[in-house]
Design a protein around this motif. Structure first.
Motif, short mmCIF file in Angstrom:
data_model
loop_
_atom_site.label_atom_id
_atom_site.label_comp_id
_atom_site.label_asym_id
_atom_site.label_seq_id
_atom_site.Cartn_x
_atom_site.Cartn_y
_atom_site.Cartn_z
N ILE A 138 -3.90 7.05 3.27
CA ILE A 138 -2.54 6.59 3.47
C ILE A 138 -2.08 6.00 2.18
O ILE A 138 -0.94 5.50 2.24
N GLY A 139 -2.84 6.15 0.96
CA GLY A 139 -2.39 5.64 -0.37
C GLY A 139 -1.72 6.55 -1.03
O GLY A 139 -1.52 7.85 -0.47
N VAL A 140 -1.27 6.10 -2.13
CA VAL A 140 -0.26 7.13 -3.05
C VAL A 140 -1.14 7.29 -4.32
O VAL A 140 -1.29 6.27 -5.18
N SER A 141 -1.76 8.21 -4.69
CA SER A 141 -2.42 8.62 -5.90
C SER A 141 -1.40 8.39 -7.06
O SER A 141 -0.31 9.15 -7.22
N GLY A 142 -2.04 7.58 -7.89
CA GLY A 142 -1.22 7.14 -9.20
C GLY A 142 -0.17 5.97 -9.15
O GLY A 142 0.19 5.63 -10.46
N ILE A 143 -0.07 5.39 -7.89
CA ILE A 143 0.61 4.44 -7.74
C ILE A 143 0.30 3.12 -8.77
O ILE A 143 1.14 2.30 -9.26
N MET A 144 -1.02 2.98 -8.92
CA MET A 144 -1.67 1.69 -9.40
C MET A 144 -1.24 2.03 -10.95
O MET A 144 -1.01 0.98 -11.95
N GLU A 145 -1.52 3.19 -11.44
CA GLU A 145 -1.36 3.47 -13.03
C GLU A 145 0.22 3.37 -13.32
O GLU A 145 0.55 2.81 -14.26
N ALA A 146 1.36 3.42 -12.27
CA ALA A 146 2.49 3.13 -12.65
C ALA A 146 2.85 1.68 -12.64
O ALA A 146 3.51 1.16 -13.35
N ASP A 151 -4.15 3.25 -3.44
CA ASP A 151 -4.30 4.32 -4.28
C ASP A 151 -5.76 5.00 -4.33
O ASP A 151 -6.77 4.32 -4.81
N PRO A 152 -6.03 6.00 -3.78
CA PRO A 152 -7.18 6.71 -3.58
C PRO A 152 -7.75 7.05 -5.03
O PRO A 152 -8.99 7.27 -5.05
N THR A 153 -7.09 7.11 -6.29
CA THR A 153 -7.44 7.39 -7.17
C THR A 153 -7.96 6.20 -7.88
O THR A 153 -8.76 6.19 -9.34
N PHE A 154 -7.56 4.90 -7.55
CA PHE A 154 -8.06 3.75 -8.21
C PHE A 154 -8.97 2.89 -7.32
O PHE A 154 -9.77 2.15 -7.88
N PHE A 155 -8.76 3.10 -5.80
CA PHE A 155 -9.64 2.32 -5.05
C PHE A 155 -10.42 3.08 -4.29
O PHE A 155 -11.26 3.65 -4.48
N ASN A 156 -10.20 3.27 -2.90
CA ASN A 156 -11.10 3.94 -2.27
C ASN A 156 -10.60 5.35 -1.93
O ASN A 156 -9.46 5.70 -1.54
N LYS A 186 13.79 7.59 -8.34
CA LYS A 186 13.09 6.54 -8.72
C LYS A 186 13.02 5.36 -7.96
O LYS A 186 13.90 4.87 -7.14
N VAL A 187 11.75 4.93 -7.69
CA VAL A 187 11.38 3.71 -6.86
C VAL A 187 11.12 2.48 -7.91
O VAL A 187 10.38 2.51 -8.95
N GLY A 188 11.87 1.40 -7.57
CA GLY A 188 11.75 0.28 -8.47
C GLY A 188 10.85 -0.85 -8.00
O GLY A 188 10.34 -1.68 -8.74
N ALA A 189 10.89 -1.05 -6.51
CA ALA A 189 9.98 -1.85 -5.82
C ALA A 189 9.48 -1.43 -4.53
O ALA A 189 10.07 -0.79 -3.84
N ILE A 190 8.40 -1.76 -4.52
CA ILE A 190 7.62 -1.36 -3.23
C ILE A 190 7.10 -2.42 -2.44
O ILE A 190 6.21 -3.20 -2.89
N TYR A 191 7.61 -2.65 -1.12
CA TYR A 191 7.12 -3.59 -0.17
C TYR A 191 5.88 -3.10 0.56
O TYR A 191 5.90 -2.33 1.45
N ARG A 192 4.69 -3.28 -0.07
CA ARG A 192 3.55 -2.52 0.50
C ARG A 192 2.99 -3.13 1.67
O ARG A 192 2.88 -4.22 1.73
N ARG A 193 2.86 -2.39 2.97
CA ARG A 193 2.21 -2.89 4.29
C ARG A 193 0.97 -2.31 4.54
O ARG A 193 0.54 -1.87 5.45
N LEU A 194 0.08 -2.21 3.39
CA LEU A 194 -1.36 -1.58 3.66
C LEU A 194 -2.00 -2.52 2.51
O LEU A 194 -1.75 -2.78 1.49
N ASP A 195 -3.41 -2.68 3.04
CA ASP A 195 -4.10 -3.31 1.97
C ASP A 195 -4.70 -2.66 0.71
O ASP A 195 -4.44 -1.64 0.46
N ASP A 196 -5.15 -3.60 -0.21
CA ASP A 196 -5.26 -2.86 -1.56
C ASP A 196 -6.17 -1.74 -1.62
O ASP A 196 -5.96 -0.69 -2.12
#
Length: 455
Positions: free
Chosen positions: A273-281, A263-268, A249-259
């Motif tokens: 290079i994004g993670v599908s579902g990360i914004m839902e989490a 998340d391809p299912t939420f943004f572009n 389980k991941v509790g904190a993500i220091y992201r180094r990519l733009d919004d």
């Protein structure tokens, strides 16, 4: 070049003068061996290159740095309150401190996040504030705020290690503040917002310009360096899938990519290079994302204009550090001034970064100026104009000569319960004489910054 030497810098030069050229070559050889890379995409080509560095540090007194600490902490507090307010109650718009259309026309504003508060209501975890020192007033002036994915902190950490190996005399004879605590600041921020689980640094991969830094910061914080294919989301929870197939389980993500790539299912949807579902989490409150999605509105150079007003509005305080004199063609009065004084101003595209979209009026022909006026008239929200700050040169050792070069300073403010200013920073200098663009993406180099206690 103005004479900025004092008792502390004189001590540096006395020690430096006693070192022979062989020491300088040893320093360069060591830095080349452990080269810091800053990769570029130019004309459709990937260019992997070493970042230029300088053996002469910028030296700042602890007293001068203390003033910066107070001003930067104040600014980040206000910006965090602004972002939280903007995405929830919107009082700053209701009270007409910032024009409503000015917010909603900004590229960095994410209406999809309206009504959401992140863990601990903290949005500005890691912040890079760019300043220059005005050679006329001798004051530090803030040029830009970087609250999305500011880079560069790993570079002074790396060069400081080299200094200690090659030039131990400086650290024996000068009271230079240590800087290894930056890792502790990052860990504290990660743990403050962690939703239960491990900390990870999410990188787009080795072809990113700052990949060196992603790996370096993951190493010093003990966080797991991950790419998108190593993270999965199940039932709105993010997991790291290790080489054994175990899910952690991941509790904190220091992201180094733009919004837009997060998340391809939420943004572009074309993001690779994004993670599908990360914004839902994230929206479910199951993981913290550092820095918060939607922070891009605060990086907008037009919003920068209003930060002094934010400080007064949220904190009921006068700004300690000043903005550069800035004009918005969005306002008729400012537009008139810009058009009458364009030759002496710097015009910036509000949505650009890395030194792109910056135009110096004094270098432009009359035809170019007229064309620019036409573009500004058609889309005034797209631009700001600033007075050209004649900022200090720093002495640099280039081609076996000590020469003056324009240099700025990126200060790092890491936020947990309270903002904390790292007692170092990234001094960037222009490699070419007379150049005001010091950004790494524009070919600039970097040097260490020493905060020194006076004897």
């Amino acid at each position: 070049m103005p004479d900025t030497r004092n008792s502390i810098t004189e001590m540096f030069w006395k020690i430096f003068a006693n070192q022979n050229r062989k020491k300088v070559q040893e320093f360069k050889k060591y830095m080349d061996k452990f080269a810091i890379s800053f990769n570029l995409y130019k004309d459709g080509n990937f260019i992997e290159r070493s970042l230029p560095f300088d053996v002469i540090p910028r030296i700042m007194t602890a007293k001068e740095f203390h003033t910066l600490e107070k001003g930067l902490s104040q600014r980040i507090k206000a910006l965090n309150l602004f972002l939280e307010d903007l995405y929830t109650t919107k009082n700053i718009i209701k009270d007409k401190i910032i024009p409503e259309t000015f917010i909603y026309e900004a590229k960095g504003y994410l209406k999809e996040l309206e009504g959401f508060s992140p863990p601990q209501k903290l949005r500005t975890h890691i912040n890079g504030i760019d300043l220059v020192k005005d050679s006329v007033s001798n004051e530090w002036i803030i040029l830009e705020d970087n609250l999305r994915v500011p880079s560069g902190a790993s570079y002074p950490l790396s060069i400081r290690n080299t200094f200690r190996k090659i030039y131990p005399d400086f650290f024996e004879k000068m009271s230079i503040k240590p800087i290894k605590g930056y890792a502790d600041l990052l860990i504290e921020s990660m743990q403050y917002v962690n939703c239960g689980g491990i900390n990870v640094v999410l990188t787009p991969g080795r072809y990113n310009s700052a990949y060196y830094e992603h790996a370096y910061l993951a190493e010093i914080t003990g966080a797991q360096l991950v790419r998108n294919n190593e993270l999965i989301v199940e039932n709105k929870v993010v997991y790291f899938k290790n080489y054994n197939g175990e899910k952690i389980k991941v509790g904190a993500i220091y992201r180094r990519l733009d919004d837009e790539f997060l998340d391809p299912t939420f943004f572009n949807e074309e993001s690779l290079i994004g993670v599908s579902g990360i914004m839902e989490a994230y929206l479910a409150g199951n993981v913290a994302i550092m820095n918060a999605p939607g922070n891009g509105i605060a990086d907008d150079k037009g919003i920068y204009y209003f930060v002094p007003d934010m400080i007064e509005y949220y904190l009921k305080e006068e700004p300690i550090l000043k903005n550069a004199p800035t004009y918005l063609p969005y306002f008729e009065k400012d537009k008139k001034y810009i058009f009458e004084n364009m030759k002496k101003l710097v015009i910036k595209d509000v949505a650009e970064a890395g030194g792109y979209g910056v135009m110096f009026g004094h270098t432009m022909s009359e035809i170019q100026l007229q064309d620019l006026k036409t573009i500004i008239e058609a889309n005034p929200r797209r631009f700001i104009a600033q007075e050209l700050i004649e900022f200090y040169d720093e002495e640099c050792y280039i081609n076996d000569e000590i020469v003056p070069r324009k240099a700025d300073f990126r200060a790092y403010v890491v936020m947990s319960k309270e903002p904390k200013v790292w007692s170092c920073g990234l001094t960037r200098y222009a490699v070419d004489a007379g150049n005001y663009l010091v950004n790494s993406s524009q070919g600039g180099g970097f040097k260490d910054t020493w905060v020194v206690e006076e004897a």
